[in-house]
Design a protein around this motif. Structure first.
Motif, mmCIF file in Angstrom:
data_model
loop_
_atom_site.group_PDB
_atom_site.id
_atom_site.type_symbol
_atom_site.label_atom_id
_atom_site.label_comp_id
_atom_site.label_asym_id
_atom_site.label_seq_id
_atom_site.Cartn_x
_atom_site.Cartn_y
_atom_site.Cartn_z
ATOM 1 N N TRP A 131 31.681 -35.745 4.699
ATOM 2 C CA TRP A 131 30.580 -35.468 3.778
ATOM 3 C C TRP A 131 29.385 -36.347 4.098
ATOM 4 O O TRP A 131 29.512 -37.561 4.166
ATOM 5 N N ASN A 132 28.238 -35.718 4.249
ATOM 6 C CA ASN A 132 27.026 -36.459 4.566
ATOM 7 C C ASN A 132 25.884 -35.959 3.674
ATOM 8 O O ASN A 132 25.900 -34.809 3.215
ATOM 9 N N THR A 133 24.902 -36.844 3.468
ATOM 10 C CA THR A 133 23.726 -36.432 2.706
ATOM 11 C C THR A 133 22.716 -35.771 3.640
ATOM 12 O O THR A 133 22.787 -35.918 4.857
ATOM 13 N N PRO A 147 19.452 -31.347 -5.344
ATOM 14 C CA PRO A 147 19.089 -32.729 -5.028
ATOM 15 C C PRO A 147 19.533 -33.086 -3.602
ATOM 16 O O PRO A 147 20.719 -32.952 -3.271
ATOM 17 N N ASP A 151 20.362 -40.140 -2.244
ATOM 18 C CA ASP A 151 21.073 -40.102 -3.523
ATOM 19 C C ASP A 151 21.429 -38.677 -3.945
ATOM 20 O O ASP A 151 21.840 -38.441 -5.078
ATOM 21 N N GLY A 152 21.245 -37.741 -3.046
ATOM 22 C CA GLY A 152 21.469 -36.344 -3.387
ATOM 23 C C GLY A 152 22.914 -35.909 -3.203
ATOM 24 O O GLY A 152 23.808 -36.733 -2.973
ATOM 25 N N LEU A 153 23.122 -34.615 -3.308
ATOM 26 C CA LEU A 153 24.460 -34.046 -3.109
ATOM 27 C C LEU A 153 24.835 -34.111 -1.622
ATOM 28 O O LEU A 153 23.977 -34.269 -0.759
ATOM 29 N N HIS A 154 26.126 -33.948 -1.360
ATOM 30 C CA HIS A 154 26.632 -34.028 0.009
ATOM 31 C C HIS A 154 27.015 -32.656 0.551
ATOM 32 O O HIS A 154 27.367 -31.760 -0.206
ATOM 33 N N TYR A 156 29.448 -30.737 3.739
ATOM 34 C CA TYR A 156 30.616 -30.999 4.594
ATOM 35 C C TYR A 156 30.360 -30.547 6.031
ATOM 36 O O TYR A 156 30.086 -29.368 6.283
ATOM 37 N N GLN A 201 31.199 -27.523 -1.905
ATOM 38 C CA GLN A 201 31.226 -27.558 -3.371
ATOM 39 C C GLN A 201 29.864 -27.224 -3.980
ATOM 40 O O GLN A 201 29.302 -26.174 -3.711
ATOM 41 N N LYS A 202 29.332 -28.128 -4.809
ATOM 42 C CA LYS A 202 28.107 -27.834 -5.576
ATOM 43 C C LYS A 202 26.928 -27.489 -4.682
ATOM 44 O O LYS A 202 26.230 -26.500 -4.912
ATOM 45 N N LEU A 205 27.480 -23.985 -2.934
ATOM 46 C CA LEU A 205 27.351 -22.803 -3.790
ATOM 47 C C LEU A 205 25.907 -22.615 -4.250
ATOM 48 O O LEU A 205 25.409 -21.479 -4.317
ATOM 49 N N MET B 1 24.070 -40.536 5.153
ATOM 50 C CA MET B 1 25.113 -41.229 5.900
ATOM 51 C C MET B 1 26.474 -40.637 5.569
ATOM 52 O O MET B 1 26.704 -40.135 4.471
ATOM 53 N N LEU B 2 27.353 -40.710 6.554
ATOM 54 C CA LEU B 2 28.694 -40.140 6.368
ATOM 55 C C LEU B 2 29.505 -41.033 5.433
ATOM 56 O O LEU B 2 29.462 -42.244 5.528
ATOM 57 N N LYS B 3 30.271 -40.400 4.562
ATOM 58 C CA LYS B 3 31.053 -41.140 3.584
ATOM 59 C C LYS B 3 32.544 -41.151 3.960
ATOM 60 O O LYS B 3 33.024 -40.230 4.624
ATOM 61 N N ASP B 40 39.904 -30.943 -7.264
ATOM 62 C CA ASP B 40 38.580 -30.450 -6.856
ATOM 63 C C ASP B 40 37.542 -30.897 -7.891
ATOM 64 O O ASP B 40 36.506 -31.479 -7.553
ATOM 65 N N PHE B 74 36.084 -24.943 -3.324
ATOM 66 C CA PHE B 74 35.190 -24.816 -2.179
ATOM 67 C C PHE B 74 35.067 -26.160 -1.486
ATOM 68 O O PHE B 74 34.028 -26.803 -1.475
ATOM 69 N N MET B 75 36.182 -26.565 -0.930
ATOM 70 C CA MET B 75 36.280 -27.847 -0.232
ATOM 71 C C MET B 75 37.301 -27.697 0.892
ATOM 72 O O MET B 75 38.073 -26.738 0.897
ATOM 73 N N PRO B 76 37.321 -28.630 1.834
ATOM 74 C CA PRO B 76 38.235 -28.484 2.962
ATOM 75 C C PRO B 76 39.706 -28.636 2.557
ATOM 76 O O PRO B 76 40.034 -29.503 1.748
ATOM 77 N N ARG B 255 31.222 -40.488 -1.511
ATOM 78 C CA ARG B 255 30.522 -39.342 -2.099
ATOM 79 C C ARG B 255 30.851 -39.302 -3.596
ATOM 80 O O ARG B 255 32.020 -39.185 -3.962
ATOM 81 N N ASP B 257 29.457 -37.067 -5.854
ATOM 82 C CA ASP B 257 28.842 -35.841 -6.385
ATOM 83 C C ASP B 257 29.476 -35.351 -7.682
ATOM 84 O O ASP B 257 28.819 -34.750 -8.523
ATOM 85 N N ARG B 260 27.881 -36.189 -10.984
ATOM 86 C CA ARG B 260 26.484 -35.824 -11.204
ATOM 87 C C ARG B 260 26.370 -34.747 -12.263
ATOM 88 O O ARG B 260 27.170 -33.869 -12.346
#
Lengths: 217, 260
Positions: A131-133, A147, A151-154, A156, A201-202, A205, B1-3, B40, B74-76, B255, B257, B260
């Motif tokens: 996961w990256n921004t 966002p 600081d936004g959503l990530h 994949y 995810q968010k 979608l 950046m990658l998490k 999830d 909706f994730m790996p 991450r 998210d 949020r």
């Protein structure tokens, strides 16, 4: 509204189809999502999605092997200007060439090459997996309300190569992985993401929902 | 950046979760899809299903689990257990898995990794490395590959094996310390760091998580890019959110998210 997800023997089409169905539901669209290898379905569709995982050359030959598909794509996307979404290698195929295991010609809808990632920090692993921004580099309606930034959503990502378009204005978003990595490209009615919106995810979608609402000018 | 990633692992037998899962408000804690949905929503970064179905006839149930999960999450999703042929892989990917983890089949015949990676791409081939320390305290550390849940020694050096499967095309290593699995005393950090520093692809650390500090150690000291755990999450000791917050507090970028 009909959405054609092109099946050319590559990728996890089930999750892409489910994500497009869910994203359409979220915005109250009655969508008919079809996973198809029939060029007629692509011609008839309102939106066209080209997924893809694996190696560039394999995907390119897989697409070429579907009789009439490249022509149907040119007709629908380039001539009729219907919204098009390329995912991962499906986005990379938009390039002029892919430089994975030798040089392979792409669709050449967006000039530039797909090259190996070379992060400056040698401790960073390849593939870039996880996961990256996202940093938006050029505004686009598909990012509306999402966002982004540190600081936004990530999103994949899973990839070892990335797309370097010749025209920087066609890079719509990047991410950072020991170097600047192209995360999204686009022009006119065409967009493509290196990350997997169907697995994001968010953010994913929301992005797909925006794509389905988007009316390219 | 990658998490860094936190990956809960669900053991599935004949279509039901075993080892028990203890979530609040879960309609059916034995249904893997209900558990997947809960993880999830809680912000898990990936899901891993391990199919430990005893009989061949019940293999089909995992396809149903994966299919229903892909409709909701909706994730790996990674699926392991009993992956022996490229047809097995195709069926799992078709059902909605994103990656498959290969264990015994690759120990028995290394070329299987190459065939799988060539056919489906390295990005979806996870090589599972089950290692046990075989050196005594006063010797240089040495680990060996074990199969059948850690019962069967193979004589194969774990470090060499990890390098070999990566050279053959594995896109990720799921590294389990058989000594630590189920002990709750933490990852085998020496082993994890040795392999993570040597190979070019991401390493998922597994086996031994009992506290949230263990997750931090896996990334910070073991140099893993992802940490996998089962029981600490299943029994409700810690939530995914607590785990990730703890890692953030320890300075590991995660991450967040879901909040949020």
């Amino acid at each position: 509204m009909s959405i054609a997800i092109i099946d050319y023997g590559s990728g996890n089409l089930c999750s892409a189809a489910k994500a497009f169905e869910r994203a359409a539901d979220m915005i109250g669209l009655n969508a008919d999502v079809k996973v198809t290898s029939d060029p007629d379905d692509v011609i008839k569709a309102h939106h066209v999605v080209l997924p893809g995982v694996g190696a560039f050359a394999d995907c390119r030959s897989g697409l070429a092997a579907v009789d009439g598909m490249t022509e149907a794509l040119s007709e629908t996307v380039l001539k009729q200007g219907k919204p098009f979404f390329g995912i991962c290698v499906g986005m990379q195929l938009l390039a002029s060439h892919g430089l994975e295991h030798g040089s392979t010609d792409g669709l050449d809808w967006i000039s530039g090459d797909v090259v190996a990632m070379e992060p400056q920090d040698s401790s960073l692993k390849i593939p870039h997996m996880g996961w990256n921004t996202i940093t938006q580099t050029n505004e686009h309606p598909v990012w509306e309300g999402i966002p982004t930034g540190a600081d936004g959503l990530h999103a994949y990502f899973v990839h070892s190569f990335h797309f370097l378009p010749q025209d920087p204005s066609q890079i719509l978003a990047t991410c950072d992985y020991g170097q600047t990595v192209t995360a999204m490209v686009g022009r006119d009615n065409i967009i493509g993401t290196q990350f997997h919106p169907e697995k994001s995810q968010k953010l994913g979608l929301a992005l797909i929902s925006n794509f389905l609402k988007w009316i390219p000018s | 950046m990658l998490k860094a990633r936190v990956i809960p692992c669900l053991d599935v037998k004949d279509g039901r979760v075993v080892k028990g899962v203890n979530f609040v408000d879960l309609k059916d804690a034995g249904d893997p899809v209900e558990c997947a949905k809960a993880y999830d929503a809680a912000g898990a970064d990936e899901l891993c299903f391990l199919d430990i179905t005893a009989s061949h006839e019940n293999r089909d149930t995992i396809f149903d689990v994966v299919r229903r999960t892909a409709e909701e999450c909706f994730m790996p999703v990674t699926v392991g257990g009993g992956v022996r042929t490229t047809d097995n892989i195709r069926d799992l990917l078709k059902a909605g898995a994103d990656k498959v983890s290969i264990n015994t089949a690759a120990v028995t015949r290394r070329e299987f990794i190459r065939e799988a990676a060539e056919k489906f791409g390295s990005q979806c081939i996870v090589a599972s490395v089950d290692a046990k320390r075989v050196s005594s305290e006063d010797e240089a550390p040495k680990w060996e590959i074990f199969t059948h849940g850690g019962r069967t020694p193979t004589g194969i050096d774990a470090i060499e094996y990890a390098q070999e499967v990566v050279d053959l095309g594995a896109g990720e290593i799921l590294l389990t310390s058989m000594d630590r699995d189920g002990t709750k005393i933490g990852f085998d950090i020496d082993l994890t760091r040795k392999i993570a520093d040597m190979i070019s692809v991401p390493v998922i650390a597994s086996g031994g998580v009992g506290t949230l500090d263990h997750l931090v150690e896996g990334v910070r000291d073991g140099h893993a890019t992802a940490v996998l755990a089962a029981s600490i999450f299943h029994f409700g000791e810690f939530s995914i959110g607590e785990a990730k917050q703890h890692m953030v507090d320890a300075g590991i970028p995660m991450r967040m998210d879901a909040t949020r």
